[in-house]
Write a protein that holds these residues in place. Structure first.
Motif, mmCIF file in Angstrom:
data_model
loop_
_atom_site.group_PDB
_atom_site.id
_atom_site.type_symbol
_atom_site.label_atom_id
_atom_site.label_comp_id
_atom_site.label_asym_id
_atom_site.label_seq_id
_atom_site.Cartn_x
_atom_site.Cartn_y
_atom_site.Cartn_z
ATOM 1 N N ALA A 183 3.085 -1.330 -6.814
ATOM 2 C CA ALA A 183 2.956 -0.144 -5.975
ATOM 3 C C ALA A 183 3.873 1.068 -6.019
ATOM 4 O O ALA A 183 3.652 2.104 -6.085
ATOM 5 C CB ALA A 183 3.184 -0.940 -4.451
ATOM 6 N N TYR A 184 5.252 0.548 -6.565
ATOM 7 C CA TYR A 184 6.115 1.833 -6.570
ATOM 8 C C TYR A 184 5.794 2.426 -8.014
ATOM 9 O O TYR A 184 6.201 3.687 -8.469
ATOM 10 C CB TYR A 184 7.511 1.237 -7.082
ATOM 11 C CG TYR A 184 8.348 1.072 -5.598
ATOM 12 C CD1 TYR A 184 8.433 2.233 -4.722
ATOM 13 C CD2 TYR A 184 8.797 -0.087 -5.178
ATOM 14 C CE1 TYR A 184 9.126 2.101 -3.349
ATOM 15 C CE2 TYR A 184 9.358 -0.241 -3.777
ATOM 16 C CZ TYR A 184 9.314 0.877 -3.106
ATOM 17 O OH TYR A 184 9.801 0.756 -1.856
ATOM 18 N N TYR A 185 5.179 1.842 -9.055
ATOM 19 C CA TYR A 185 4.740 2.341 -10.083
ATOM 20 C C TYR A 185 3.566 3.424 -10.098
ATOM 21 O O TYR A 185 3.384 4.582 -10.320
ATOM 22 C CB TYR A 185 4.082 1.571 -11.285
ATOM 23 C CG TYR A 185 3.532 2.114 -12.569
ATOM 24 C CD1 TYR A 185 4.273 2.811 -13.537
ATOM 25 C CD2 TYR A 185 2.133 2.061 -12.748
ATOM 26 C CE1 TYR A 185 3.970 3.261 -14.411
ATOM 27 C CE2 TYR A 185 1.746 2.250 -13.838
ATOM 28 C CZ TYR A 185 2.502 3.186 -14.753
ATOM 29 O OH TYR A 185 1.974 3.853 -15.909
ATOM 30 N N ASP A 227 -6.008 6.892 0.362
ATOM 31 C CA ASP A 227 -7.115 6.219 -0.040
ATOM 32 C C ASP A 227 -7.532 6.031 -1.611
ATOM 33 O O ASP A 227 -8.290 4.957 -1.756
ATOM 34 C CB ASP A 227 -8.543 6.950 0.749
ATOM 35 C CG ASP A 227 -8.424 7.009 2.147
ATOM 36 O OD1 ASP A 227 -7.845 5.928 2.606
ATOM 37 O OD2 ASP A 227 -8.924 7.870 2.724
ATOM 38 N N GLN A 228 -7.252 6.970 -2.245
ATOM 39 C CA GLN A 228 -7.674 6.983 -3.892
ATOM 40 C C GLN A 228 -6.777 5.772 -4.520
ATOM 41 O O GLN A 228 -6.981 5.421 -5.753
ATOM 42 C CB GLN A 228 -7.518 8.320 -4.566
ATOM 43 C CG GLN A 228 -6.309 8.831 -4.484
ATOM 44 C CD GLN A 228 -6.026 9.811 -3.187
ATOM 45 O OE1 GLN A 228 -6.641 9.674 -2.336
ATOM 46 N NE2 GLN A 228 -5.256 10.884 -3.268
ATOM 47 N N ILE A 229 -5.695 5.238 -3.985
ATOM 48 C CA ILE A 229 -5.048 4.332 -4.680
ATOM 49 C C ILE A 229 -5.031 3.051 -3.822
ATOM 50 O O ILE A 229 -4.878 2.807 -2.780
ATOM 51 C CB ILE A 229 -3.346 4.791 -4.481
ATOM 52 C CG1 ILE A 229 -3.131 6.093 -5.295
ATOM 53 C CG2 ILE A 229 -2.680 3.465 -5.073
ATOM 54 C CD1 ILE A 229 -1.934 6.773 -5.414
ATOM 55 N N ILE A 239 0.740 -1.129 -0.061
ATOM 56 C CA ILE A 239 -0.073 0.100 -0.092
ATOM 57 C C ILE A 239 0.822 1.350 0.027
ATOM 58 O O ILE A 239 2.130 1.331 0.387
ATOM 59 C CB ILE A 239 -0.830 -0.181 1.243
ATOM 60 C CG1 ILE A 239 -0.147 -0.073 2.277
ATOM 61 C CG2 ILE A 239 -1.851 -1.148 1.039
ATOM 62 C CD1 ILE A 239 -1.133 0.076 3.796
ATOM 63 N N LEU A 240 0.226 2.266 -0.549
ATOM 64 C CA LEU A 240 0.917 3.601 -0.269
ATOM 65 C C LEU A 240 0.650 4.366 0.898
ATOM 66 O O LEU A 240 -0.693 4.500 1.078
ATOM 67 C CB LEU A 240 0.667 4.588 -1.798
ATOM 68 C CG LEU A 240 1.663 4.248 -2.926
ATOM 69 C CD1 LEU A 240 1.392 2.919 -3.539
ATOM 70 C CD2 LEU A 240 1.652 5.462 -3.668
ATOM 71 N N LYS A 255 3.368 7.547 -10.312
ATOM 72 C CA LYS A 255 2.475 8.153 -11.173
ATOM 73 C C LYS A 255 1.530 9.342 -10.131
ATOM 74 O O LYS A 255 1.713 10.374 -10.556
ATOM 75 C CB LYS A 255 1.132 7.111 -11.508
ATOM 76 C CG LYS A 255 1.651 6.252 -12.654
ATOM 77 C CD LYS A 255 0.500 5.553 -13.164
ATOM 78 C CE LYS A 255 -0.532 5.070 -12.528
ATOM 79 N NZ LYS A 255 -1.570 4.200 -12.940
ATOM 80 N N ALA A 256 1.560 9.045 -8.828
ATOM 81 C CA ALA A 256 0.949 9.965 -7.789
ATOM 82 C C ALA A 256 1.914 10.989 -7.727
ATOM 83 O O ALA A 256 1.695 12.326 -7.611
ATOM 84 C CB ALA A 256 0.830 9.307 -6.531
ATOM 85 N N GLN A 257 3.209 10.830 -7.764
ATOM 86 C CA GLN A 257 4.371 12.042 -7.483
ATOM 87 C C GLN A 257 4.432 12.859 -8.644
ATOM 88 O O GLN A 257 4.800 13.918 -8.631
ATOM 89 C CB GLN A 257 5.566 11.407 -6.734
ATOM 90 C CG GLN A 257 5.278 10.888 -5.503
ATOM 91 C CD GLN A 257 6.618 10.360 -4.834
ATOM 92 O OE1 GLN A 257 7.493 9.827 -5.481
ATOM 93 N NE2 GLN A 257 6.916 10.656 -3.627
#
Length: 81
Positions: free
Chosen positions: A56-58, A45-47, A34-35, A62-64
């Motif tokens: 998870a690292y991908y 929550d959105q991931i 989990i992130l 994407k989020a960063q």
């Protein structure tokens, strides 16, 4: 069946040993990754949880990329409090 020609052959004995090994194996649950927000330690929550660390690292990348100021880290799901 174990005493016939097939059961006494090398392949028959190998198959019997492999079946015995499979019957004794224990199912171990695979952790999800989990992130979490690195500053608060709360899950993002959105991931959703990922099945592999690379996925998870991908998702973290994407989020960063979408928000460079967001600090995220990946942890195994069983580390959650």
């Amino acid at each position: 069946m174990a005493n016939n020609a097939v059961g006494r052959s090398v392949l028959g004995r190998t198959a019997g040993v492999q079946a015995e090994i499979r019957s004794r194996q224990v199912a171990v649950p695979r952790p999800e990754f989990i992130l979490v927000d690195a500053t608060t330690g709360k899950p993002v929550d959105q991931i959703k949880a990922q099945k592999s660390m690379s996925a998870a690292y991908y998702e973290q990348w994407k989020a960063q990329k979408a928000n460079p100021l967001q600090k995220l880290t990946v942890i195994p799901g069983f580390d959650r409090n």
